[in-house]
Motif scaffolding. Structure first.
Motif, PDB file in Angstrom:
ATOM      1  N   ASN A  47      50.877  50.814  20.593  1.00  0.00           N
ATOM      2  CA  ASN A  47      51.332  52.008  21.016  1.00  0.00           C
ATOM      3  C   ASN A  47      50.087  53.067  21.209  1.00  0.00           C
ATOM      4  OD1 ASN A  47      52.415  54.681  21.669  1.00  0.00           O
ATOM      5  ND2 ASN A  47      53.855  54.319  19.785  1.00  0.00           N
ATOM      6  N   TRP A  51      51.710  53.668  25.667  1.00  0.00           N
ATOM      7  CA  TRP A  51      51.385  52.442  26.367  1.00  0.00           C
ATOM      8  C   TRP A  51      50.994  51.416  25.366  1.00  0.00           C
ATOM      9  CZ3 TRP A  51      51.375  52.776  31.777  1.00  0.00           C
ATOM     10  CH2 TRP A  51      51.335  53.970  32.466  1.00  0.00           C
ATOM     11  N   ARG A  52      51.298  50.258  25.942  1.00  0.00           N
ATOM     12  CA  ARG A  52      50.472  49.079  25.474  1.00  0.00           C
ATOM     13  C   ARG A  52      48.954  48.813  25.802  1.00  0.00           C
ATOM     14  NH1 ARG A  52      53.920  45.668  22.579  1.00  0.00           N
ATOM     15  NH2 ARG A  52      55.926  46.109  22.625  1.00  0.00           N
ATOM     16  N   TYR A  53      48.062  48.629  24.918  1.00  0.00           N
ATOM     17  CA  TYR A  53      46.483  48.628  25.364  1.00  0.00           C
ATOM     18  C   TYR A  53      46.137  47.288  25.146  1.00  0.00           C
ATOM     19  CZ  TYR A  53      41.509  49.388  24.496  1.00  0.00           C
ATOM     20  OH  TYR A  53      40.393  49.423  24.517  1.00  0.00           O
ATOM     21  N   VAL A  87      46.880  58.972  34.448  1.00  0.00           N
ATOM     22  CA  VAL A  87      46.369  58.116  33.907  1.00  0.00           C
ATOM     23  C   VAL A  87      45.212  57.587  34.398  1.00  0.00           C
ATOM     24  CG1 VAL A  87      46.697  55.536  33.017  1.00  0.00           C
ATOM     25  CG2 VAL A  87      48.609  57.143  32.948  1.00  0.00           C
ATOM     26  N   LEU A 128      46.648  49.098  30.636  1.00  0.00           N
ATOM     27  CA  LEU A 128      47.467  50.012  29.856  1.00  0.00           C
ATOM     28  C   LEU A 128      48.937  49.582  30.554  1.00  0.00           C
ATOM     29  CD1 LEU A 128      45.876  53.321  29.975  1.00  0.00           C
ATOM     30  CD2 LEU A 128      46.361  51.995  27.732  1.00  0.00           C
ATOM     31  N   TRP A 129      49.932  49.346  29.765  1.00  0.00           N
ATOM     32  CA  TRP A 129      51.094  48.825  30.247  1.00  0.00           C
ATOM     33  C   TRP A 129      52.492  49.411  29.516  1.00  0.00           C
ATOM     34  CZ3 TRP A 129      53.438  43.546  27.936  1.00  0.00           C
ATOM     35  CH2 TRP A 129      54.953  43.521  28.693  1.00  0.00           C
ATOM     36  N   LYS A 130      53.128  49.996  30.480  1.00  0.00           N
ATOM     37  CA  LYS A 130      54.370  50.720  29.999  1.00  0.00           C
ATOM     38  C   LYS A 130      55.656  50.368  31.127  1.00  0.00           C
ATOM     39  CE  LYS A 130      54.661  55.103  29.826  1.00  0.00           C
ATOM     40  NZ  LYS A 130      54.425  56.461  29.450  1.00  0.00           N
ATOM     41  N   GLU A 133      55.121  49.410  34.711  1.00  0.00           N
ATOM     42  CA  GLU A 133      53.874  49.696  35.348  1.00  0.00           C
ATOM     43  C   GLU A 133      52.721  49.586  34.439  1.00  0.00           C
ATOM     44  OE1 GLU A 133      52.650  54.188  37.275  1.00  0.00           O
ATOM     45  OE2 GLU A 133      53.670  54.371  35.226  1.00  0.00           O
ATOM     46  N   ALA A 134      51.743  49.241  35.184  1.00  0.00           N
ATOM     47  CA  ALA A 134      50.247  49.009  34.530  1.00  0.00           C
ATOM     48  C   ALA A 134      49.211  49.300  35.339  1.00  0.00           C
ATOM     49  CB  ALA A 134      50.411  47.371  34.182  1.00  0.00           C
ATOM     50  N   ARG A 215      46.648  50.244  39.866  1.00  0.00           N
ATOM     51  CA  ARG A 215      47.857  50.302  39.341  1.00  0.00           C
ATOM     52  C   ARG A 215      48.716  48.948  39.984  1.00  0.00           C
ATOM     53  NH1 ARG A 215      52.712  51.345  41.102  1.00  0.00           N
ATOM     54  NH2 ARG A 215      54.081  52.617  39.703  1.00  0.00           N
TER      55      ARG A 215
END
Length: 221
Positions: A47, A51-53, A87, A128-130, A133-134, A215
């Motif tokens: 987190n 976002w996942r990093y 972003v 970055l992934w959410k 969307e990444a 993106r």
């Protein structure tokens, strides 16, 4: 400059020589194999402002740049994401800020050790992934791919004069010599963190710390 950047970093934790792991969402594996010293690293945060990093670093000229960038990039990126809605802008600002911080520390440490030549450096490929969307930010020649109907599809293009016509032309337009694939005869990539000439206190001519950003729409089905 944050004091944490100058402190002694635990190399075994930041840059393990052989390690693997993950979860039901991600996995990773690193191995030094027959190299004299491990200069690569991976990182993930579940987190980072929602976002996942995920990050992959490929170091060169030593492991110090890798350790510093791995430590600072998620911290600075989180700060940028808190104040920047876009972003891509947050990623670019974080990469630029971290390069300036890390380069200054690398030069200071090299001068204290009376080193000559250039400092160490590292590539970086960050995702970055959410949700669906990444964003992928790439600096150097670490590569990102995505699975499309079970087939591997490349996302990034290597930042190296022998692998990218755009980078080769950029360097040519700047008048930067490329010798046997090495920018200014010193570095095999044309974008990276670090890689500062100690006599000039500036990055090797032609090198950038500005990432390409992509993106991607993610379908998790």
């Amino acid at each position: 400059m944050g004091g944490s950047l100058c402190t002694c970093l635990c190399r075994e934790k930041l840059i393990p020589e052989n390690h693997s792991g993950g979860s039901d969402i991600h996995g990773f594996a690193v191995a030094k194999n027959d190299r004299e010293k491990m200069e690569d690293a991976v990182d993930h945060r579940d987190n980072l402002c929602g976002w996942r990093y995920y990050a992959c670093f490929d170091g060169h000229g030593g492991d110090r740049a890798v350790a510093l960038v791995k430590t600072r990039l998620p911290v600075v990126l989180e700060e940028q994401l808190k104040v920047e809605e876009d972003v891509e802008s947050a990623l670019r600002a974080a990469f630029s800020s971290v390069d300036a911080e890390v380069s200054a520390v690398l030069v200071e440490e090299a001068e204290e050790a009376k080193q000559i030549g250039i400092t160490s450096g590292t590539t970086a490929c960050v995702t970055l992934w959410k949700g669906s969307e990444a964003f992928v930010a790439n600096l150097g020649d670490s590569r990102a791919i995505v699975s499309v109907d079970g087939a591997a599809q490349p996302i990034t293009t290597d930042h190296a004069p022998e692998k990218s016509e755009d980078e080769a032309k950029r360097l040519q337009d700047l008048g930067v010599e490329v010798r046997k694939g090495y920018v200014a005869g010193l570095v095999a990539v044309s974008r990276a963190f670090g890689d500062v000439r100690l006599e000039t206190k500036a990055k090797v001519e032609g090198l950038l710390a500005s990432p390409d950003i992509f993106r991607i729409d993610i379908d998790s089905k």
